[in-house]
Enzyme design. Structure first.
Site, PDB file in Angstrom:
ATOM      1  N   ASP A   1      18.755  21.121 -30.361  1.00 56.30           N
ATOM      2  CA  ASP A   1      18.753  19.941 -29.495  1.00 56.30           C
ATOM      3  C   ASP A   1      17.343  19.528 -29.085  1.00 56.30           C
ATOM      4  OD1 ASP A   1      21.568  19.694 -29.393  1.00 56.30           O
ATOM      5  OD2 ASP A   1      21.658  21.292 -27.912  1.00 56.30           O
TER       6      ASP A   1
ATOM      7  N   GLU B   1       0.811  -1.220   0.000  1.00 56.37           N
ATOM      8  CA  GLU B   1       0.000   0.000   0.000  1.00 56.37           C
ATOM      9  C   GLU B   1       0.842   1.266   0.000  1.00 56.37           C
ATOM     10  OE1 GLU B   1      -2.095  -3.125   2.593  1.00 56.37           O
ATOM     11  OE2 GLU B   1      -0.115  -2.236   2.447  1.00 56.37           O
TER      12      GLU B   1
ATOM     13  N   ASP C   1      21.463  22.268 -25.148  1.00 55.57           N
ATOM     14  CA  ASP C   1      21.099  23.612 -24.683  1.00 55.57           C
ATOM     15  C   ASP C   1      20.581  24.523 -25.775  1.00 55.57           C
ATOM     16  OD1 ASP C   1      23.394  23.988 -26.126  1.00 55.57           O
ATOM     17  OD2 ASP C   1      24.515  24.992 -24.540  1.00 55.57           O
TER      18      ASP C   1
ATOM     19  N   ASP D   1      26.554  16.851 -26.905  1.00 56.30           N
ATOM     20  CA  ASP D   1      27.400  17.551 -27.867  1.00 56.30           C
ATOM     21  C   ASP D   1      28.693  17.890 -27.148  1.00 56.30           C
ATOM     22  OD1 ASP D   1      28.462  18.941 -29.954  1.00 56.30           O
ATOM     23  OD2 ASP D   1      26.788  20.334 -30.193  1.00 56.30           O
TER      24      ASP D   1
END
Length: 933
Positions: free
Chosen positions: A666, A348, A662, A391
């Site tokens: 992207d 539970e 960023d 990247d």
């Protein structure tokens, strides 16, 4: 660094024009029309009435910039602050209805949708129907407590998350005035504070904060895929004269309109807000569904385990009833006991433990590392991440490349190449209203400053600009030279292949220049090609179609500077079992050089090269790409679509993926990954799409987030293993005893009280610190592994329970009738809680005794559980629950049983670890990978 000659004030932060003349822009100034400047509008105050007809996004009337400003009682200088406050009071915050806080009562009711809670509620109602009021009351109390705890923790988590979101809250640049006579000022305000009539600025990476009409634009393109499904950016520009051709066009076909939910891909612009909040097109089309995400990896794992247990729960009552009817002749009087047994199998507290553990982990990350988890299940997914895609720029390398050299087409040094490149960067920055130069442009401008001059290009003035976008991969500045009437000069710079495609070159010369660029790129240099062309001056706007027939000028070579902490962070991630994949738009040689400097291996694995280009990705099917992505380390020349496809292929191969990005490019990969990660200084659209926001773009911060995710997930996994194995053992023992004894082994109320005590002790899991071994590998919740674990240890627990029969027979051989039954119930109640206390301590995550002893909260909870088990039968509450005091002999014999059970549990744990060494082998492979790195 020498300063650039002073000139235009619009040159951006730290930059001024190389000439002395002001720039001339082909775009009309805000609020101008063929008849002159737009006067300040004074009409009916919008804040006292409904929005003017025809100003919404669905208005059939096509209005010019002047008309829309008049209808909104606004002007090119923006609203007065007092008027904006009045409109905010009138129209409310610019927040979608689905984003508004959920009230506590509604959150409590929503907690009933949890599968376990729903089943418990049904079992409680069934008990009430057959007049088993004691069982019904206890079950409904369990439901109420579970919903209350869960709703309270969710409310606390949402409140904490809302406070954390303020640190990265999306803002917009708005033009407002302090008073009617004051000069307009640009300032950042929260998106929620925007009102109809506000004049805002838009730039690359910005989210369109409301429905707006464009007043001025320079190369402005937006993504409308959230509303239209179109994958390609759409060009936007102002409407300064009525256009009858647009009268029948839909709202998305109108070039002057942008809608909330869109994002700026390139260029810049100024716009006026026409609709906010629930009046926007986005709110009408999505009705709150835009924020809903598919099930996370954690949700899928927990749901798989949950529904397996629910099937057992639903089968238990009928089996108990049929078995008792066949063997003991009992009828519906055993239904409350059957229901209580089914309840005993239910974890539970799972929703409460999950919410509490993840909320505490998210709060701890924000407090200690400045990492913000926007979606709580993403914290578990961080702990399960075994592949991190990123990247290299700004992560593996510092976001400040430096110029190595500038050469002409013969590979000879030529300062003029750098001058043309710097001039293109500067005027593109100014005329496209970019907030700041990107890293490459900044490096070019710095190098031109340090070189002491701009050469003959310094005399040129800017006319127009076509900013860089990831599709064209070039940027173009249109210039003119004073005294040279009728001639404009186009200066284009960007990716070598893209620039050479636009140059007037024969095949041999193009191949020679590509080979020259290839040799430099293979040595690890990043390259910008520069080309120019003279064109007859014209008043019309320039378009990408004008970027043809250019003359090649030369190459600017730049090199990346590795981030000082990247090598150490990569080693730590490798030791944690996280494989790093580099997805970059750069040349393969550039990426390989960085990886080599950082010790990241790029050699072939399993017949697959460590470095793969986008051309190969395009040629592979999804299944082939999954195999290649699993083995390759670097993917070069990637577009946004390539990144998203690679991430999706890794997920299809069974990996839990994280993506760090960023920028606007992207965005597809952030959506495709299990966990989207971005730094706090990312563009608005990336911050909104990400699940986790870092204080800075740093792999060390990701390691801390991964560790915290495994911390929380380890506690949840330990809770599931211990709770389910203990519950299963108790259920098996009670079913067996119920068939062997002439009376019920435990009364329904006793079963439920025992379950309630165990549930209370399990709250300690949310506050435990898992052993170090739980942090060394990704945390994955697999249904098959859990079922194997709980079956084995559940049978062992059942054996200990059944052994208690013999103990009770010896201790209670003189007892008879009702007293014997009450003593039996008390004895088994005590034994059940003591065995559950042992399980809490001995099955806690941790391979060594020292690690298992580290669980302070669990040890305290186990001690409390044991005290309740021993003392409750002798308290006044004992007789009320049908239990009586036990003779001392029982406790002596029970101690022997518990000692044997502890020995057996420890031996079984060691045997399980020997027979299932996957975790050990994974740790060894992780350590080996870290050593190789």
């Amino acid at each position: 660094m020498s300063s650039v000659p002073e000139g235009s004030a619009a040159a951006g932060p730290g930059r001024t024009s190389p000439g002395t003349s002001a720039s001339v822009t082909p775009f009309p100034a805000v609020g101008t029309s063929p008849s002159g400047p737009v006067p300040e509008v004074v009409g009916t105050e919008l804040g006292t009435a409904d929005p003017p007809p025809g100003t919404g996004p669905d208005s059939p009337q096509v209005k010019t910039s002047l008309q829309i400003l008049r209808s909104l009682d606004s002007g090119p200088r923006g609203l007065v602050e007092a008027r904006a406050e009045e409109r905010l009071t009138r129209f409310g915050e610019n927040v979608l209805p689905a984003w508004r806080p959920v009230s506590r009562p509604r959150r409590f009711v929503r907690s009933l949708r949890d599968p376990f809670t729903s089943v418990l509620l049904c079992l409680g109602l069934v008990s009430a129907v057959v007049s088993a009021w004691g069982t019904a009351c206890v079950i409904l109390a369990l439901v109420g407590v579970s919903c209350l705890l869960r709703s309270t923790e969710e409310h606390r988590a949402d409140r904490s998350t809302a406070a954390l979101r303020e640190l990265v809250a999306t803002t917009a640049t708005v033009v407002r005035r302090a008073s009617a006579d004051a000069a307009p000022r640009e300032r950042e305000v929260p998106v929620a504070d925007l009102v109809p009539g506000d004049v805002i600025r838009l730039g690359p990476g910005d989210l369109v904060p409301a429905d707006v009409q464009v007043l001025r634009a320079g190369g402005l393109t937006v993504h409308q895929s959230a509303l239209t499904g179109e994958s390609a950016p759409v060009a936007k520009h102002p409407l300064d004269a009525p256009d009858p051709a647009l009268d029948g066009a839909g709202p998305f076909a109108r070039p002057q309109l942008c809608f909330q939910g869109s994002s700026v891909t390139s260029g810049s612009g100024t716009a006026v807000i026409v609709a906010t909040g629930g009046d926007t097109r986005f709110a009408a089309a999505h009705d709150g569904r835009a924020r809903q995400r598919g099930a996370s990896a954690f949700d899928r794992s927990v749901q798989g385990i949950s529904w397996t247990l629910i099937r057992f729960m639903l089968l238990t009552p009928p089996l108990v009833l049929m078995a008792n009817a066949a063997l003991r002749g009992r009828g519906l009087e055993t239904l409350p006991f059957a229901v209580a047994v089914a309840v005993g199998l239910t974890p539970e507290m799972l929703p409460v433990i999950v919410t509490t553990a993840l909320a505490r982990g998210a709060a701890r990350l924000a407090r200690t590392s400045g990492v913000i988890v926007k979606r709580l299940p993403a914290l578990h997914d961080l702990g399960a991440v075994d592949v991190l895609c990123l990247d290299k720029t700004g992560t593996l390398t510092e976001d400040r490349p430096v110029v190595e050299e500038a050469v002409d087409g013969s590979d000879l040094p030529d300062p003029g190449v750098l001058g043309w490149a710097a001039l293109s960067a500067l005027w593109t920055l100014q005329l496209a209203e970019l907030p700041a130069p990107d890293a490459l442009d900044e490096a070019v401008l710095d190098a031109a400053d340090e070189a002491g001059g701009w050469g003959p290009s310094a005399a040129y003035e800017g006319v127009a600009a076509l900013p860089f976008d990831p599709v064209r991969r070039v940027a173009t500045a249109v210039l003119r030279r004073p005294g040279r009437v009728g001639i404009h000069t186009l200066v284009t710079k960007g990716a070598v292949e893209a620039v050479l495609e636009r140059c007037a070159l024969d095949g041999d010369e193009r191949e020679r220049l590509l080979a020259l660029a290839g040799r430099k790129a293979e040595s690890g240099l990043r390259l910008l090609a520069v080309a120019r062309a003279d064109r007859p001056a014209r008043p019309g706007a320039y378009t990408p179609a004008d970027e043809r027939g250019l003359t090649f000028v030369g190459l600017v070579a730049l090199r990346d500077v590795p981030t000082p902490s990247a090598a150490d962070a990569l080693g730590v991630l490798a030791r944690r079992g996280v494989t790093v994949k580099v997805l970059t738009g750069d040349h393969p040689g550039t990426a390989a050089r960085v990886c080599q400097d950082l010790g990241l291996r790029t050699d072939a694995v399993g017949g697959v090269d460590g470095i793969v280009t986008a051309e190969l990705v395009d040629a592979l099917s999804d299944a082939e790409l999954a195999r290649v992505a699993d083995r390759a380390t670097v993917f070069a020349r990637c577009t946004p679509e390539h990144k998203a496809r690679i991430v999706s292929a890794l997920r299809a191969a069974g990996h839990t993926t994280g993506f760090l990005g960023d920028g606007v490019n992207d965005l597809p990969a952030l959506h495709a990954a299990d966990v989207g990660i971005c730094p706090r200084n990312a563009v608005d659209v990336a911050r909104e799409a990400a699940d986790v926001v870092l204080a800075e773009k740093d792999l060390t911060a990701i390691d801390r987030a991964v560790r915290e995710g495994r911390h929380s997930s380890g506690n949840i996994a330990t809770y599931l293993r211990i709770t389910l194995s203990s519950n299963l053992g108790n259920v098996i023992a009670m079913l067996t005893a119920g068939l062997m004894l002439p009376f019920l082994p435990m009364l329904p109320a006793q079963v439920l009280v025992q379950n309630l005590c165990f549930d209370a002790a399990q709250l300690a899991f949310a506050f435990d610190r898992p052993a170090a071994s739980a942090l060394r590998r990704p945390t994955v919740l697999r249904s098959r592994d859990f079922l194997r674990f709980i079956t084995g240890f559940g049978l062992l627990n059942a054996a200990a329970d059944l052994a208690t029969f013999g103990v009770l027979a010896l201790a209670l051989h003189n007892a008879a009738g009702t007293d014997g039954e009450a003593a039996f119930h008390a004895g088994w109640f005590t034994e059940n809680l003591l065995t559950q206390a042992l399980v809490l301590v001995l099955l806690r995550t941790g391979r060594s005794a020292a690690e298992r002893r580290a669980g302070g909260p669990l040890r305290a909870a186990a001690a409390g559980l044991a005290v309740v088990g021993v003392l409750l039968p002798v308290t006044p509450l004992g007789p009320l629950l049908g239990m009586s005091a036990l003779p001392p002999l029982y406790y002596l014999l029970l101690g022997s049983v518990l000692g044997l059970y502890a020995v057996g549990l420890t031996a079984a744990r060691r045997r399980y670890e020997r027979r299932h060494p996957a975790g050990v082998e994974q740790e060894r492979s992780v350590r080996k990978a870290g050593a190789e790195l």
